[in-house]
Motif scaffolding. Structure first.
Motif, PDB file in Angstrom:
ATOM      1  N   LEU A 174       0.825  -1.209   0.000  1.00 38.31           N
ATOM      2  CA  LEU A 174       0.000   0.000   0.000  1.00 38.31           C
ATOM      3  C   LEU A 174       0.859   1.259   0.000  1.00 38.31           C
ATOM      4  N   ALA A 175       1.890   1.269   0.833  1.00 36.07           N
ATOM      5  CA  ALA A 175       2.760   2.446   0.907  1.00 36.07           C
ATOM      6  C   ALA A 175       3.525   2.658  -0.402  1.00 36.07           C
ATOM      7  N   THR A 176       3.976   1.574  -1.010  1.00 38.04           N
ATOM      8  CA  THR A 176       4.715   1.685  -2.271  1.00 38.04           C
ATOM      9  C   THR A 176       3.833   2.222  -3.382  1.00 38.04           C
ATOM     10  N   THR A 177       2.571   1.772  -3.439  1.00 36.79           N
ATOM     11  CA  THR A 177       1.634   2.265  -4.454  1.00 36.79           C
ATOM     12  C   THR A 177       1.428   3.770  -4.314  1.00 36.79           C
ATOM     13  N   LYS A 178       1.231   4.245  -3.079  1.00 41.95           N
ATOM     14  CA  LYS A 178       1.082   5.686  -2.839  1.00 41.95           C
ATOM     15  C   LYS A 178       2.347   6.436  -3.238  1.00 41.95           C
ATOM     16  N   LEU A 179       3.500   5.879  -2.874  1.00 38.86           N
ATOM     17  CA  LEU A 179       4.767   6.538  -3.171  1.00 38.86           C
ATOM     18  C   LEU A 179       4.978   6.690  -4.668  1.00 38.86           C
ATOM     19  N   MET A 180       4.723   5.637  -5.425  1.00 40.00           N
ATOM     20  CA  MET A 180       4.929   5.687  -6.871  1.00 40.00           C
ATOM     21  C   MET A 180       4.010   6.723  -7.531  1.00 40.00           C
ATOM     22  N   GLU A 181       2.774   6.817  -7.063  1.00 42.56           N
ATOM     23  CA  GLU A 181       1.850   7.792  -7.622  1.00 42.56           C
ATOM     24  C   GLU A 181       2.330   9.214  -7.351  1.00 42.56           C
ATOM     25  N   ARG A 182       2.844   9.461  -6.156  1.00 43.15           N
ATOM     26  CA  ARG A 182       3.332  10.801  -5.829  1.00 43.15           C
ATOM     27  C   ARG A 182       4.626  11.113  -6.573  1.00 43.15           C
ATOM     28  N   LEU A 183       5.449  10.113  -6.801  1.00 40.06           N
ATOM     29  CA  LEU A 183       6.662  10.325  -7.594  1.00 40.06           C
ATOM     30  C   LEU A 183       6.313  10.654  -9.042  1.00 40.06           C
ATOM     31  N   ARG A 184       5.290   9.997  -9.589  1.00 42.64           N
ATOM     32  CA  ARG A 184       4.854  10.315 -10.962  1.00 42.64           C
ATOM     33  C   ARG A 184       4.367  11.752 -11.047  1.00 42.64           C
ATOM     34  N   ARG A 185       3.593  12.180 -10.058  1.00 39.35           N
ATOM     35  CA  ARG A 185       3.108  13.559 -10.056  1.00 39.35           C
ATOM     36  C   ARG A 185       4.265  14.543  -9.982  1.00 39.35           C
ATOM     37  N   SER A 186       5.262  14.241  -9.165  1.00 41.91           N
ATOM     38  CA  SER A 186       6.422  15.110  -9.047  1.00 41.91           C
ATOM     39  C   SER A 186       7.203  15.166 -10.360  1.00 41.91           C
ATOM     40  N   ARG A 187       7.370  14.004 -11.005  1.00 41.04           N
ATOM     41  CA  ARG A 187       8.085  13.963 -12.273  1.00 41.04           C
ATOM     42  C   ARG A 187       7.342  14.750 -13.344  1.00 41.04           C
ATOM     43  N   ASP A 188       6.019  14.566 -13.427  1.00 38.07           N
ATOM     44  CA  ASP A 188       5.231  15.267 -14.439  1.00 38.07           C
ATOM     45  C   ASP A 188       5.262  16.774 -14.214  1.00 38.07           C
ATOM     46  N   ARG A 189       5.255  17.187 -12.962  1.00 39.80           N
ATOM     47  CA  ARG A 189       5.307  18.616 -12.664  1.00 39.80           C
ATOM     48  C   ARG A 189       6.639  19.208 -13.108  1.00 39.80           C
ATOM     49  N   ARG A 190       7.736  18.479 -12.887  1.00 39.53           N
ATOM     50  CA  ARG A 190       9.045  18.965 -13.342  1.00 39.53           C
ATOM     51  C   ARG A 190       9.085  19.081 -14.859  1.00 39.53           C
ATOM     52  N   LYS A 191       8.502  18.088 -15.556  1.00 41.79           N
ATOM     53  CA  LYS A 191       8.491  18.136 -17.017  1.00 41.79           C
ATOM     54  C   LYS A 191       7.722  19.357 -17.516  1.00 41.79           C
ATOM     55  N   ASN A 192       6.580  19.655 -16.895  1.00 38.05           N
ATOM     56  CA  ASN A 192       5.783  20.806 -17.310  1.00 38.05           C
ATOM     57  C   ASN A 192       6.546  22.112 -17.083  1.00 38.05           C
ATOM     58  N   HIS A 193       7.276  22.185 -15.973  1.00 37.83           N
ATOM     59  CA  HIS A 193       8.077  23.379 -15.708  1.00 37.83           C
ATOM     60  C   HIS A 193       9.171  23.541 -16.759  1.00 37.83           C
ATOM     61  N   GLU A 216       3.710  20.330  -2.136  1.00 40.08           N
ATOM     62  CA  GLU A 216       4.596  19.506  -1.323  1.00 40.08           C
ATOM     63  C   GLU A 216       3.827  18.817  -0.194  1.00 40.08           C
ATOM     64  N   MET A 217       2.773  19.446   0.316  1.00 39.52           N
ATOM     65  CA  MET A 217       1.938  18.793   1.324  1.00 39.52           C
ATOM     66  C   MET A 217       1.312  17.518   0.763  1.00 39.52           C
ATOM     67  N   GLU A 218       0.848  17.594  -0.483  1.00 40.30           N
ATOM     68  CA  GLU A 218       0.252  16.412  -1.107  1.00 40.30           C
ATOM     69  C   GLU A 218       1.309  15.336  -1.343  1.00 40.30           C
ATOM     70  N   LEU A 219       2.533  15.741  -1.648  1.00 41.04           N
ATOM     71  CA  LEU A 219       3.587  14.758  -1.912  1.00 41.04           C
ATOM     72  C   LEU A 219       3.964  13.969  -0.661  1.00 41.04           C
ATOM     73  N   VAL A 220       3.957  14.622   0.490  1.00 39.94           N
ATOM     74  CA  VAL A 220       4.327  13.913   1.708  1.00 39.94           C
ATOM     75  C   VAL A 220       3.128  13.257   2.377  1.00 39.94           C
ATOM     76  N   GLY A 221       1.899  13.555   1.892  1.00 38.59           N
ATOM     77  CA  GLY A 221       0.718  12.895   2.428  1.00 38.59           C
ATOM     78  C   GLY A 221       0.305  13.363   3.807  1.00 38.59           C
ATOM     79  N   HIS A 222       0.670  14.596   4.170  1.00 37.63           N
ATOM     80  CA  HIS A 222       0.314  15.129   5.484  1.00 37.63           C
ATOM     81  C   HIS A 222      -0.956  15.982   5.381  1.00 37.63           C
ATOM     82  N   PRO A 223      -1.721  16.117   6.474  1.00 29.55           N
ATOM     83  CA  PRO A 223      -2.894  16.996   6.443  1.00 29.55           C
ATOM     84  C   PRO A 223      -2.527  18.469   6.586  1.00 29.55           C
TER      85      PRO A 223
END
Length: 211
Positions: free
Chosen positions: A82-101, A168-175
């Motif tokens: 479960l943790a790995t699935t969440k991590l991979m999704e957040r890493l994809r979002r981070s990668r896509d955001r860098r590409k857009n920048h 960054e809050m969404e990337l670390v999964g904190h409220p």
């Protein structure tokens, strides 16, 4: 890539460690600049929380934003999945955001360089006071004579916009997420409100001159 494993109230068998390293080997595909993955495994002792007895927390240390994910289950392997699935999704979002920048920066770049370039003057960074703890290392201490245990951690603070703080809050999964506002230089906290809305708390703090 270095994988550091910390166990709390439990031990980590070689079989699980090998499985963990195999699961996290895919991180480099989405975060090639990452140099360290911190893994925290906790065993909950309370029998009332048997369905969440095993907790796995994953943190990817990169030159960019820190990406984190955690999950709990009655089985350690299930919690890791479960943790790995969440991590991979957040890493994809981070990668896509860098590409857009990068695309936007390339579109704004001039087609030719000017004849003269402005002189770059490097300013010395202001000296900072010695921190009470090493950044990124959690320290636990007892609160006075009470049995309450306080866990504290020091983080480096780079001024950022509210949009970046929410990201960054969404990337670390904190409220919530504590940061220094880039425009006002105020300490601020962004947080999740009820529904799909956010809130911001700002501290009106002014540095007083020292004698």
């Amino acid at each position: 890539m270095d994988i550091a494993v910390v166990a709390r109230n439990t031990e980590v068998a070689d079989r699980f460690r090998s499985h963990l390293e195999d699961k996290l080997s895919k991180v480099e595909q989405l975060a090639p600049r990452a140099h360290r993955i911190e893994v925290e495994i906790t065993r909950e002792q309370n029998p009332r929380l048997a369905d969440q007895a095993e907790r796995v927390e994953l943190t990817v240390i990169d030159r960019g934003p820190t990406v984190r994910a955690e999950a709990a289950a009655d089985d350690r392997y299930a919690a890791l999945d479960l943790a790995t699935t969440k991590l991979m999704e957040r890493l994809r979002r981070s990668r896509d955001r860098r590409k857009n920048h990068h695309r936007r920066d390339a579109a704004k770049a001039p087609t030719s360089l000017p004849d003269t370039l402005p002189e770059i003057v490097e300013e010395e960074a202001p000296s900072a006071p010695t921190p009470p703890t090493e950044p990124g290392v959690a320290v636990e201490a007892q609160l006075g004579d009470s049995p309450v245990i306080v866990r504290q951690k020091l983080h480096d603070a780079t001024p950022m916009t509210v949009d970046q703080a929410l990201y960054e809050m969404e990337l670390v999964g904190h409220p919530f997420y504590l940061f220094i506002d880039e425009e006002t230089k105020q300490p601020c906290v962004v947080y999740h409100r009820h529904g799909w809305t956010y809130g911001i708390i700002r501290l009106n703090h002014e540095m007083q001159p020292q004698d």
